[in-house]
Every structure is written in C-alpha cells, then in structure tokens.
Design a protein around this motif. Sequence first.
Motif, PDB file in Angstrom:
ATOM      1  N   GLY A 177      -4.342  14.551   3.268  1.00 18.28           N
ATOM      2  CA  GLY A 177      -4.243  13.528   3.552  1.00 18.28           C
ATOM      3  C   GLY A 177      -5.019  12.525   3.482  1.00 18.28           C
ATOM      4  O   GLY A 177      -6.373  13.572   4.022  1.00 18.28           O
ATOM      5  N   ASP A 178      -5.604  11.105   3.147  1.00 14.48           N
ATOM      6  CA  ASP A 178      -6.065  10.322   2.887  1.00 14.48           C
ATOM      7  C   ASP A 178      -5.705   9.482   3.460  1.00 14.48           C
ATOM      8  O   ASP A 178      -4.265   9.103   3.728  1.00 14.48           O
ATOM      9  N   ASN A 197      -0.343   6.797   1.476  1.00 15.13           N
ATOM     10  CA  ASN A 197       0.006   6.894   2.906  1.00 15.13           C
ATOM     11  C   ASN A 197       1.281   6.763   1.964  1.00 15.13           C
ATOM     12  O   ASN A 197       1.754   6.505   1.511  1.00 15.13           O
ATOM     13  N   GLY A 198       2.655   6.003   3.205  1.00 11.74           N
ATOM     14  CA  GLY A 198       3.704   6.003   2.771  1.00 11.74           C
ATOM     15  C   GLY A 198       4.479   5.472   3.950  1.00 11.74           C
ATOM     16  O   GLY A 198       4.507   5.245   5.398  1.00 11.74           O
ATOM     17  N   PRO A 199       5.621   5.472   4.024  1.00 15.04           N
ATOM     18  CA  PRO A 199       6.507   4.999   4.859  1.00 15.04           C
ATOM     19  C   PRO A 199       7.085   5.901   5.796  1.00 15.04           C
ATOM     20  O   PRO A 199       7.372   5.690   7.253  1.00 15.04           O
ATOM     21  N   GLY A 200       6.817   7.051   5.300  1.00 18.51           N
ATOM     22  CA  GLY A 200       6.703   8.365   6.659  1.00 18.51           C
ATOM     23  C   GLY A 200       5.829   8.253   7.472  1.00 18.51           C
ATOM     24  O   GLY A 200       5.633   9.494   8.014  1.00 18.51           O
ATOM     25  N   SER A 230      -1.007   5.324   7.319  1.00 16.07           N
ATOM     26  CA  SER A 230      -1.804   6.817   6.418  1.00 16.07           C
ATOM     27  C   SER A 230      -0.646   7.744   6.654  1.00 16.07           C
ATOM     28  O   SER A 230       0.595   7.255   7.108  1.00 16.07           O
ATOM     29  N   GLY A 231      -0.408   8.583   6.637  1.00 17.72           N
ATOM     30  CA  GLY A 231       0.656   9.618   6.511  1.00 17.72           C
ATOM     31  C   GLY A 231       1.383   9.375   5.641  1.00 17.72           C
ATOM     32  O   GLY A 231       1.625   8.792   4.740  1.00 17.72           O
ATOM     33  N   GLY A 232       2.640  10.577   5.458  1.00 17.79           N
ATOM     34  CA  GLY A 232       3.418  10.413   4.495  1.00 17.79           C
ATOM     35  C   GLY A 232       3.118  10.486   3.468  1.00 17.79           C
ATOM     36  O   GLY A 232       3.277  10.287   1.830  1.00 17.79           O
ATOM     37  N   TRP A 233       2.113  11.349   3.150  1.00 19.22           N
ATOM     38  CA  TRP A 233       1.540  11.034   1.366  1.00 19.22           C
ATOM     39  C   TRP A 233       1.577  12.278   0.742  1.00 19.22           C
ATOM     40  O   TRP A 233       2.969  13.268   1.266  1.00 19.22           O
ATOM     41  N   LEU A 234       2.001  11.942  -0.416  1.00 16.64           N
ATOM     42  CA  LEU A 234       3.167  12.587  -1.536  1.00 16.64           C
ATOM     43  C   LEU A 234       2.711  14.095  -1.672  1.00 16.64           C
ATOM     44  O   LEU A 234       2.990  15.005  -1.977  1.00 16.64           O
ATOM     45  N   LEU A 242       0.812  -1.028  -0.035  1.00 18.84           N
ATOM     46  CA  LEU A 242      -0.041  -0.217  -0.126  1.00 18.84           C
ATOM     47  C   LEU A 242       0.823   1.235  -0.179  1.00 18.84           C
ATOM     48  O   LEU A 242       0.035   2.772  -0.388  1.00 18.84           O
ATOM     49  N   GLN A 243       1.974   1.671   0.554  1.00 19.31           N
ATOM     50  CA  GLN A 243       3.209   2.443   0.851  1.00 19.31           C
ATOM     51  C   GLN A 243       3.218   2.748  -0.503  1.00 19.31           C
ATOM     52  O   GLN A 243       3.561   3.888  -1.020  1.00 19.31           O
TER      53      GLN A 243
END
Length: 631
Positions: free
Chosen positions: A438-439, A96-99, A458-462, A88-89
């Motif tokens: 973000g979502d 969402n992302g690794p951060g 969630s979070g670490g959105w582009l 998903l990241q």
Amino acid sequence: MTWNTDKGVSAGLPRPRHGCVTWPLAHEKRPSPHPLEASMPGFTTRPELRGRFGMVASTHWLASSVGMAALERGGNAFDAAVAAGFTLQVVEPHLNGPGGEVPVLFHKAGESPQVLCGQGPAPAAAVPAAFDGLDRIPGSGVLAACVPGAFDAWMLLLRDYGTMRLEDVLEPAIGYAAHGFPVLAQISAKINELSEVFTRWWPGSARLYLRDGRAPAPGTWQTNPVLAATYRRIASEARSAARTREGQIDAARRIWREGFVAEAITGFLSAPVPDASGIPRRALLTGADLAQWRAGYEETTRVQHNGLTVHKTGPWGQGPVFLQQLTLAEALETGKADVLSPEFAHLVTEAAKLAFADREAWYGDPAFTDVPLATLLSTEYAEQRATLVGETASLELRPGSPDGRVPYLPERYLSGSTAAIDRAGGEPTLGATGEHRGDTCHVDVVDRNGNLVSATPSGGWLASSPVIEELGFPLGTRAQMFWLDPRSPSVVAPGKRPRSTLTPTLVTREGEGVLALGTPGGDQQDQWSLTFFLRLAHGGMDLQEAIDAPMFHTNAFPSSFHPRETVPGEMVAESRMGTQEIAELRRRGHRVVESGPWSLGRLSAVRRDPDTGALSAAANPRGSQGYAVGR
C-alpha cells in the motif's frame, strides 16, 4: 506551466529578526544556477498559493476542496482536516481507508504543538509464537491487522479542537461514496493488478471494485454505497444517543469500537480469511481489542534548526529519523551546499543512511522498548556520526552505539549477506518480488487564526485485505512492520504500536506555527520531506519550487515493508536531476537508478508568516492529483 518571477520576500516566509536568521530570504538562494534552471529562473509547474483566509493542501484535489469548503462554512483548521481526511478514505481507497491509521501533528494557536496518535496497536494475541512457521508477518490478508485507529483519532481531534458537527464533516465523504468519484489511473491500475485475487479469493472486493470482471477504467465513476451507509448509520445512531456536539462525537466513537461496526468486523473475522495467495489465515484481532483502545495525545519530539523548532512523532513512528538527519546536516554543514548540486545530494544521502540505520537498530514503541532518543538527537552524537561521511558513498549499514549500547542488526547483516536487489525506484506500491504494497496520502491545513494541522492517513488499502461487505472497507495490515526477531526493538508484542513509516511534519518559530508538510512514500517520506525542508530553509525556494525540484532518495537500509529488502549504495533519482550531476554521483560510488522525470515524492505543504498573518500553500504535480486550495 507557470513562471514565478517574484524575487522578493515570499509572503509566507517568516521574516528574520534582528540578530538571528530564522528563515532564509529569497536573496539568499543557492550560489549558482543549476543547469536545468539556467534558462528557466524560478521555474515551477504552478504558482505557490498566497492569501490570508485559509489554505489546504493534500494528495487529492477533492480532499483539498472539501477542506477549503469547511473553512468557508466557518470551520477551523481542525474541522477542515477531519473533513478532508474522511474524503481521502473514499477517493483514494488504494492509499488509505477507514480500517487504517493516522498520525496527526497539530498546533492550536496559543498552545503547544501536539501529536495525536491514531496508530492502533497489535492485538492481545499478537505474540511471536502466533506467527510460527513464518519468517515475516505477511503484508496481505487479516493476520497483520492491528486495531483500526483512523476513525477514533479523527473523532478525537474534531471533539476537542473542531467546531463542526459529526454529520457536517462526514457529509462530503458520504456524498462521494454514494454518488461517485472519478477513478484515478492509479486506482484502475491497482485494481487491475489485483483482479485475479479479487475474483478468486476476495468476493467482497470483487463486487465493489470489478465491473464484469474488469477494473473500472480511468476517468469513470466509482461508488461505495455500503461505506456511505456505514457513515450515515454512525451519524444517525450518534444523533439519537446524545444531544450535544461533543456527546454525539463520543457516541460515534463507541459505535465504532463496540457497536455495529465492531460487530461486523468481529463477525467477518470469526472464520479464517484467505490472503492474496489464497492461504486462509485466522486473524488475531478481536472485539476486545477494538473495545479497549483509544486514540490519544502526546508531546512532540523536536529539535531546533536554523531558528525554527521542527516537530515529529515519537519513535513508534520513523519521525525522529527526520530530526537525526537535521542534526547531521548541521554537523556536515549541508546548508552551505547548492541544494540542487551533487554535493548536496551526496551529503543528504549519506546522512540518511546513518539515520535510517539507527532507526532500524533503536526505534520502537517507547512504552515497550528503551529508545535512547535524547542521545540519538544530540549535537554530540551527530558530530560523532558525521565523521563517517566521506567523499564516496557508503555500502554498509552502520548503526551507532548511543551511550555505549550495542545496536540491533537484522540476522542477514550478522551473517554478512547484504547482496543488492536489482529493482527500479519509486513509491512502495509493488515490492521487488511482486507482492502488493500500500501507499499513503497526506493533508495539511492552516487557517487565518494560526491553527495548523499536518496528517498522514494510511492503511486499510484495497490491495491489503478483503473488503468487509457489511461495512464497505478492508482492514489494515500495519503489523507487517513488526519484526519477529526477539532482539529487535520493533519485535511484535500485544498492545504494541508497530514502527510506522507515517510521518507528518510541523514547524514552529518562537511558539507560533509556521509550516506543515508531508508526503506519501513509506521509507522515503522522511527523505523527500527532509530534502524539501532543506531547500526551503537553506535554498531560498518557495514551497512550489521546493516541491517541483528534482527529487532523490536511497534504498540502502532494510525496507519497512515485506519482504524487507535492502539495496546497498542505491540512490534513486529523477532523470531530470541532470546528466552531469548523475554522473558525478556515480563517480562518488552511488549506484544511481534513474526514475522518470516526475516520479518521486508527493509532497504538500502550507505555511504561515506569524509577522504578517500571510498564508501560502503548494502541492505536488506528480501523479496529476495533488492540489492546494486557498485564498
């Protein structure tokens, strides 16, 4: 479209035991058909999946397929959830992302359910004075960065409950990052909205996501070779550092918080970084913050309902607001209403207003604030609060006074300023004033042994922060959920967890896992999830019917996201709720905003019948990306 004509007992439904109803049977469906369904009995967009081997449901078909592949390779539900989470990241970088961060609710067969807290805390320098000159913590840039929590949480779950090796669960994410994944229309639109920000202020993001200055078109392929290299290096260094599976996972955790990943993050933050408006700001996050934090386990917060035990996070998240709504539903006898009727929508909405007002007044990290949770979740308190619900919609923010305490109210309510904001409904990806938000995404897994996982990464959105070019991902901005008002239980403080909206749900019956569910959607998560759950528990719907049914929510309380808008009395409803139904809600005083016919909620769920071992799953058709996989 498919037609569900099975009117018998759903295979995934726990069966009632003699003398007590633990889950409604299909013949206990709502007393009269809704107009939308009058000519379409059992209408669903796709079938509820059923089987006995394993089920994965998520907000992206690739993550669901990766999770199922982990089960097919001999992994368990925990392996599958971790592999899906890392995927998903990559494939949902706008969500969402690794951060970012992840709360996980899970149930290992034969043990008690637990919460895995992957919500990183505020940096040691995050005191209110650090934000002097600001009325709110901004939602973009690096000033709002907390400790990234997702990686350590996924690793801890894999080490303690999974069976697969680190490189096995990272392999699919590395593959999609290196070789490409299809660009969703939502990703393309988000990058297009931010193209000027990327070009002017965030060169790392521009180099990764823009092609000749333009966003990638929907359906084209996107790669992230730097992120692939980051995960390959973590796996390689971990393999060199330890021989055992568990030792390699612990080595990966050290590499993340103290090795080359931490060094790249702190190097990136060594100078001021511009936010989306071009204002350079210096981050509060340091290498010491990264090195000191660990993900950890907690007991669930839970209540009994209809023979089931519903589990949520503690009040550092908004999870208990779901439980407050359940106790209010019992006090208001919401379960007796037709789950597609205006009466049901009215009762659910008015209960949500009361519960979310209490969220604003009382919730915060319990390590820092005294949250009167036992009283908030008590039957007596719910019955007292239920007397505030009348035949018409409330236009007030009305937190309660548990144990006689004085509730917190934001300053604008104390001054009487509660003017409504005119805006359309939907998920919190763009605010009323045009700022980018973000979502979230979600994944649920159940395996044949009865292990159950529900996670909301969630979070670490582009869109939230510039990409760190050495690593291939941006940091999160979850600190925007803190208040700067010292009276608030969610006021920012060093080492404190922000009151997150991330809120997976897990349900057990007599100690066995029966249901995992969740959805993206910020403040709407515990509204859409609650409506879905009540349609299962009292409406007799199967998983897919409950997901597909018309959805609604209210915005009549302060948003968790900058700029914290409130819209008194507003109810957002999918237009297919029905003309007469919407008219009735307006007659009751609800300020109904009609959204698109398939626009609200992105629920997914998996279920297990402990009596038969039968499994089922379903996922949301809205947005054309969520899928359930299983057999």
